[in-house]
Every structure is written in structure tokens, then in C-alpha cells.
Design a protein around this motif. Structure first.
Motif, PDB file in Angstrom:
ATOM      1  N   GLY A 144      -1.146   5.272   5.303  1.00 15.38           N
ATOM      2  CA  GLY A 144      -1.664   4.027   4.747  1.00 15.38           C
ATOM      3  C   GLY A 144      -2.202   4.203   3.343  1.00 15.38           C
ATOM      4  N   PRO A 145      -2.385   3.099   2.601  1.00 15.29           N
ATOM      5  CA  PRO A 145      -2.945   3.182   1.244  1.00 15.29           C
ATOM      6  C   PRO A 145      -4.390   3.658   1.266  1.00 15.29           C
ATOM      7  CG  PRO A 145      -2.718   0.895   1.949  1.00 15.29           C
ATOM      8  CD  PRO A 145      -2.048   1.725   2.991  1.00 15.29           C
ATOM      9  N   SER A 146      -4.820   4.262   0.174  1.00 20.96           N
ATOM     10  CA  SER A 146      -6.151   4.858   0.133  1.00 20.96           C
ATOM     11  C   SER A 146      -7.271   3.822   0.156  1.00 20.96           C
ATOM     12  CB  SER A 146      -6.292   5.744  -1.114  1.00 20.96           C
ATOM     13  OG  SER A 146      -6.116   4.976  -2.291  1.00 20.96           O
ATOM     14  N   ASP A 147      -6.965   2.559  -0.232  1.00 19.21           N
ATOM     15  CA  ASP A 147      -8.015   1.532  -0.248  1.00 19.21           C
ATOM     16  C   ASP A 147      -8.083   0.758   1.064  1.00 19.21           C
ATOM     17  OD1 ASP A 147      -5.681   0.072  -0.398  1.00 19.21           O
ATOM     18  OD2 ASP A 147      -6.381  -1.275  -1.967  1.00 19.21           O
ATOM     19  N   LEU A 148      -7.448   1.283   2.104  1.00 17.59           N
ATOM     20  CA  LEU A 148      -7.356   0.595   3.387  1.00 17.59           C
ATOM     21  C   LEU A 148      -8.729   0.405   4.024  1.00 17.59           C
ATOM     22  CD1 LEU A 148      -5.239  -0.517   5.357  1.00 17.59           C
ATOM     23  CD2 LEU A 148      -5.135   1.760   6.391  1.00 17.59           C
ATOM     24  N   ILE A 149      -8.981  -0.837   4.477  1.00 12.39           N
ATOM     25  CA  ILE A 149     -10.194  -1.189   5.221  1.00 12.39           C
ATOM     26  C   ILE A 149      -9.735  -1.613   6.607  1.00 12.39           C
ATOM     27  CG2 ILE A 149     -12.252  -2.647   5.270  1.00 12.39           C
ATOM     28  CD1 ILE A 149     -11.483  -3.294   2.258  1.00 12.39           C
ATOM     29  N   MET A 150     -10.402  -1.124   7.642  1.00 14.68           N
ATOM     30  CA  MET A 150      -9.918  -1.391   8.998  1.00 14.68           C
ATOM     31  C   MET A 150     -11.011  -1.856   9.939  1.00 14.68           C
ATOM     32  SD  MET A 150      -7.638   2.093   9.259  1.00 14.68           S
ATOM     33  CE  MET A 150      -8.817   2.941   8.191  1.00 14.68           C
TER      34      MET A 150
END
Length: 273
Positions: A144-150
Motif C-alpha cells: 500500500g501507499p505510505s500515506d495510507l490511513i486505515m
């Protein structure tokens, strides 16, 4: 009274000093009581007034004996994800204060930098997971992209939000077969593998940076924002439309416009619904 305080303390198991050990706990269940006390309303009433009704969600809170779970559907979770993607703003209304949103997307402590404030974060040098004290190196979702918020919920229910991809995806369904503590991370990694493999996926597109503003989606709707930096829009007659907080002016008509960026002008087509 003193007797009650003693009984409460007697039922608590001391594990470690505060700030020396990270462990996952459903602390938000206690936060529902705090919100209810502060607002002087039942938590669900407050939640419905401040969030659910304003973004058009469906669902209800299931206050179980052990777990508190929000029972909902994919479309409603996507709405919540879009609210987070737009930094707490829904159309023209800032429902979640920007000051709080900014806390949601940073590490809440140093022991597990991949855990924010009721959110999980990608792009950190290590992470921990529920039910374990082991520290894993690298991203918690490697594909996933490094700025991913989950938001990682019970039985593999997930909301993934990536500002750099301008993307929200939802996973709802049956619980995965495995009971591994890494199940949420592994599931997210596999789904991102599939997204990245699509020929028309977000990773294959040219996404807007600060000097390459674009409209998503297009046709536009009231409250639509320009992704990227723009000072104003200018139509073919030279009329300028200021961009306040990057919001597209409501009086804009369909046509070709020039967007003033820090590096000059960029041509953009605006379509109406």
C-alpha cells in the motif's frame, strides 16, 4: 467512596507503567461513555446528530456485553472513508475539526508508530499488532501507499484511505479463515496487490501533485474541490473565479478553464452533471 475505589483497583491487573508498554485495547468503548457524559446525551443520539445523519450513513451501534460494534453496510463505510479523505469536510461543512483530523493521521506514541488516534497508519519503520508484543519491521501494509490511513475492524472489515491516490476502498464480508494476529495487515496487503495489478488502477494514473491540479470526480457537484494547488480559475473570456479552500465556485458553468498554479497556468475541462 473509598470502598468503591478500592474495589475498582482490586479488579485491575497491573502489567506495566504507563508509557512503557503498548497493547491494543478497544478503548473507544470507554470513549463512548465519555462522549455521552460530555454531551449529556446517549452516545448513539450524539453520533447520529453529529455524523451519521449529516453524511447519509446507515446503521446502528450494537452495544454488546464484550464488544461495541457499528453494524452498517459498504456504502455507508465508504461515506465515512470519503469524509476522512477530505480531512473531515463534507461538502462545505467541516464536520470533524481540522485540528482533530491532524491528530488522527500521526502516531499516537513511539512504541507503535503505526497506530494513530483510533487509526492505523502505513509508512512507519515498524508496527505492532493486537494480541502480540512483537515489533515487526517496515510498513504494516507493504503493497500500500505510505500515506495510507486505515480503520481495521472486527472479522477483517476494513476502510483504507490514501490521499496520494485520492482513493478509498472498503472490505466487508465474512471473517478470514486464519486467526493470525497479522490477519488485518495480510488481508490489506493482498487487496492492494490486486489493485496495483489492474491496468486501469489508481497507481497507473497520473495523480495530481501540488503543481498539477485536477478535478475528481468530473462532472462536478456543489462543494467539489480542486486537488492540487490553485489560486483561481479563468474562463475563455478572462473572467476569474477565486478558489477559496480549493472549492469550485457554485456559479461555474461547463467549459474549458485555466487554473493558475504556482508554476503557471494549466488547462482543465469542467463538466456539469
Amino acid at each position: 467512596d473509598d470502598t468503591k475505589q478500592y474495589m475498582i483497583k482490586a479488579n485491575l491487573n497491573y502489567v506495566a507503567d504507563a508509557g512503557t508498554r503498548w497493547a491494543y485495547s478497544n478503548i473507544f468503548q470507554k470513549l463512548t461513555d465519555i462522549v455521552s457524559s460530555a454531551s449529556n446525551k446517549p452516545f448513539e443520539t450524539y453520533f447520529n446528530e453529529k455524523l451519521k445523519n449529516k453524511i447519509g450513513m446507515e446503521g446502528y451501534w450494537n452495544f454488546g456485553t464484550i464488544f461495541t460494534i457499528y453494524q452498517s453496510n459498504t456504502k455507508s463505510m465508504a461515506r465515512f472513508g470519503l469524509l476522512a479523505l477530505n480531512k473531515g469536510k463534507w461538502n462545505t461543512t467541516q464536520l470533524i475539526p481540522l485540528s482533530y483530523y491532524n491528530k488522527m493521521v500521526v502516531s499516537s506514541q513511539e512504541m507503535n508508530p503505526s497506530y494513530g488516534y483510533l487509526t492505523w497508519l502505513n509508512g512507519k519503520d515498524h508496527f505492532m499488532v493486537p494480541q502480540s508484543q512483537f515489533r515487526f519491521s517496515g510498513d504494516c501494509v507493504t503493497t500500500g501507499p505510505s500515506d495510507l490511513i486505515m480503520a481495521l475492524g472486527k472479522d477483517g472489515q476494513q476502510i483504507h484511505i490514501s490521499p496520494s491516490r485520492n482513493m478509498v476502498w472498503i472490505r466487508m464480508g465474512e471473517a478470514p479463515d486464519t486467526q493470525s494476529p497479522l490477519v488485518s495487515m495480510d488481508l490489506g496487503t493482498k487487496i492492494w496487490e490486486q489493485i496495483n495489478a489492474l491496468s486501469c488502477n489508481a497507481a497507473a494514473l497520473s495523480f495530481p501533485d501540488s503543481d498539477n491540479p485536477q478535478l475528481y470526480p468530473n462532472p462536478i457537484s456543489p462543494g467539489q474541490v480542486l486537488h492540487g494547488n490553485g489560486e483561481f480559475l479563468m474562463d475563455t473570456s478572462g473572467r476569474k473565479f477565486p478558489l477559496i479552500n480549493n472549492e469550485i465556485p457554485r456559479e461555474l458553468t461547463e467549459g474549458i478553464y485555466q487554473v493558475k498554479t504556482p508554476k503557471g497556468y494549466k488547462k482543465i475541462a469542467v463538466l456539469n452533471p
